[in-house]
Scaffold this motif. Structure first.
Motif, short mmCIF file in Angstrom:
data_model
loop_
_atom_site.label_atom_id
_atom_site.label_comp_id
_atom_site.label_asym_id
_atom_site.label_seq_id
_atom_site.Cartn_x
_atom_site.Cartn_y
_atom_site.Cartn_z
N HIS A 43 0.85 -1.19 0.00
CA HIS A 43 0.00 0.00 0.00
C HIS A 43 0.89 1.24 0.00
N TYR A 44 0.49 2.27 -0.72
CA TYR A 44 1.16 3.56 -0.65
C TYR A 44 0.56 4.36 0.49
N TYR A 45 1.35 5.25 1.08
CA TYR A 45 0.85 6.13 2.14
C TYR A 45 1.54 7.48 2.02
N SER A 46 0.89 8.49 2.53
CA SER A 46 1.43 9.84 2.55
C SER A 46 0.79 10.56 3.72
N THR A 47 1.60 11.23 4.55
CA THR A 47 1.08 11.84 5.76
C THR A 47 1.92 13.03 6.19
N VAL A 48 1.43 13.74 7.16
CA VAL A 48 2.15 14.85 7.80
C VAL A 48 2.17 14.55 9.29
N THR A 49 3.28 14.83 9.93
CA THR A 49 3.40 14.57 11.37
C THR A 49 2.65 15.62 12.17
N THR A 50 2.56 15.39 13.47
CA THR A 50 2.03 16.40 14.37
C THR A 50 2.97 17.60 14.39
N SER A 60 6.15 9.77 3.33
CA SER A 60 5.40 8.98 2.36
C SER A 60 6.24 7.78 1.97
N GLY A 61 5.58 6.79 1.41
CA GLY A 61 6.32 5.60 1.00
C GLY A 61 5.40 4.47 0.63
N VAL A 62 5.95 3.28 0.67
CA VAL A 62 5.25 2.05 0.34
C VAL A 62 5.43 1.09 1.50
N THR A 63 4.36 0.45 1.93
CA THR A 63 4.46 -0.52 3.01
C THR A 63 5.21 -1.77 2.54
N GLY A 64 5.53 -2.63 3.49
CA GLY A 64 6.04 -3.94 3.15
C GLY A 64 4.90 -4.85 2.70
N HIS A 65 5.24 -6.07 2.33
CA HIS A 65 4.23 -7.06 1.94
C HIS A 65 3.33 -7.40 3.11
N SER A 66 2.20 -8.02 2.84
CA SER A 66 1.25 -8.37 3.90
C SER A 66 1.84 -9.43 4.83
N ILE A 67 1.49 -9.28 6.10
CA ILE A 67 1.94 -10.21 7.15
C ILE A 67 0.69 -10.76 7.82
N PRO A 68 0.42 -12.07 7.73
CA PRO A 68 -0.79 -12.62 8.35
C PRO A 68 -0.82 -12.40 9.85
N CYS A 69 -2.00 -12.11 10.37
CA CYS A 69 -2.20 -11.97 11.82
C CYS A 69 -2.77 -13.28 12.37
N THR A 79 7.88 1.67 7.46
CA THR A 79 9.15 2.23 7.92
C THR A 79 9.64 3.31 6.96
N GLY A 80 10.46 4.21 7.49
CA GLY A 80 11.03 5.23 6.63
C GLY A 80 11.64 6.37 7.41
N CYS A 81 11.82 7.47 6.72
CA CYS A 81 12.42 8.67 7.29
C CYS A 81 11.57 9.86 6.84
N THR A 82 11.32 10.79 7.74
CA THR A 82 10.52 11.97 7.40
C THR A 82 11.33 12.94 6.55
N SER A 83 10.68 13.97 6.08
CA SER A 83 11.35 15.07 5.39
C SER A 83 12.26 15.81 6.38
N VAL A 84 13.20 16.55 5.85
CA VAL A 84 14.10 17.36 6.67
C VAL A 84 13.45 18.73 6.88
N ASP A 85 13.17 19.06 8.12
CA ASP A 85 12.62 20.35 8.49
C ASP A 85 13.29 20.79 9.78
N HIS A 86 13.53 22.08 9.93
CA HIS A 86 14.27 22.59 11.10
C HIS A 86 15.62 21.89 11.23
N TYR A 87 16.24 21.57 10.09
CA TYR A 87 17.60 21.00 10.01
C TYR A 87 17.72 19.58 10.56
N HIS A 88 16.62 18.84 10.57
CA HIS A 88 16.71 17.44 11.01
C HIS A 88 15.53 16.65 10.44
#
Length: 110
Positions: A43-50, A60-69, A79-88
């Motif tokens: 699944h693709y996702y895109s969001t903004v933090t608090t 934003s990014g792409v999830t991993g493959h499905s994992i059965p529950c 998983t991923g890394c956010t955009s760089v804002d306020h130098y971090h």
């Protein structure tokens, strides 16, 4: 091949970021619909933090493959890394909610 409307599901997520520069952020949202990938899907996702410490980050990014529950349904690694804002930036890593808890449609053939 007949598809079910339930094939078009989404996942919710609520994820904390890493602790960087003395603070964390939270991200929440809903993924896009499934995208077939090999024997599974992602699944693709895109969001903004608090907004914390006078700024926010985008992610934003792409999830991993499905994992059965064990109780049924499935989840995905986010998983991923956010955009760089306020130098971090911040790292994040968690799992989406189970798709059965966020099902949008009834199971019927289309």
């Amino acid at each position: 091949m007949r598809r079910l409307e339930s094939d078009y599901h989404v996942h919710s997520y609520r994820v904390p970021t890493s602790y960087t520069n003395g603070h964390i952020h939270w991200m929440a949202g809903v993924t896009g619909p499934p995208v077939p990938m090999g024997p599974s899907h992602v699944h693709y996702y895109s969001t903004v933090t608090t907004f914390d410490q006078g700024h926010l980050h985008c992610a934003s990014g792409v999830t991993g493959h499905s994992i059965p529950c064990p109780e049924g349904g499935h989840t995905h690694l986010l998983t991923g890394c956010t955009s760089v804002d306020h130098y971090h930036s911040h790292y994040y890593g968690s799992y989406t909610g189970n798709e059965e808890a966020s099902m949008l449609f009834q199971r019927r053939a289309i």
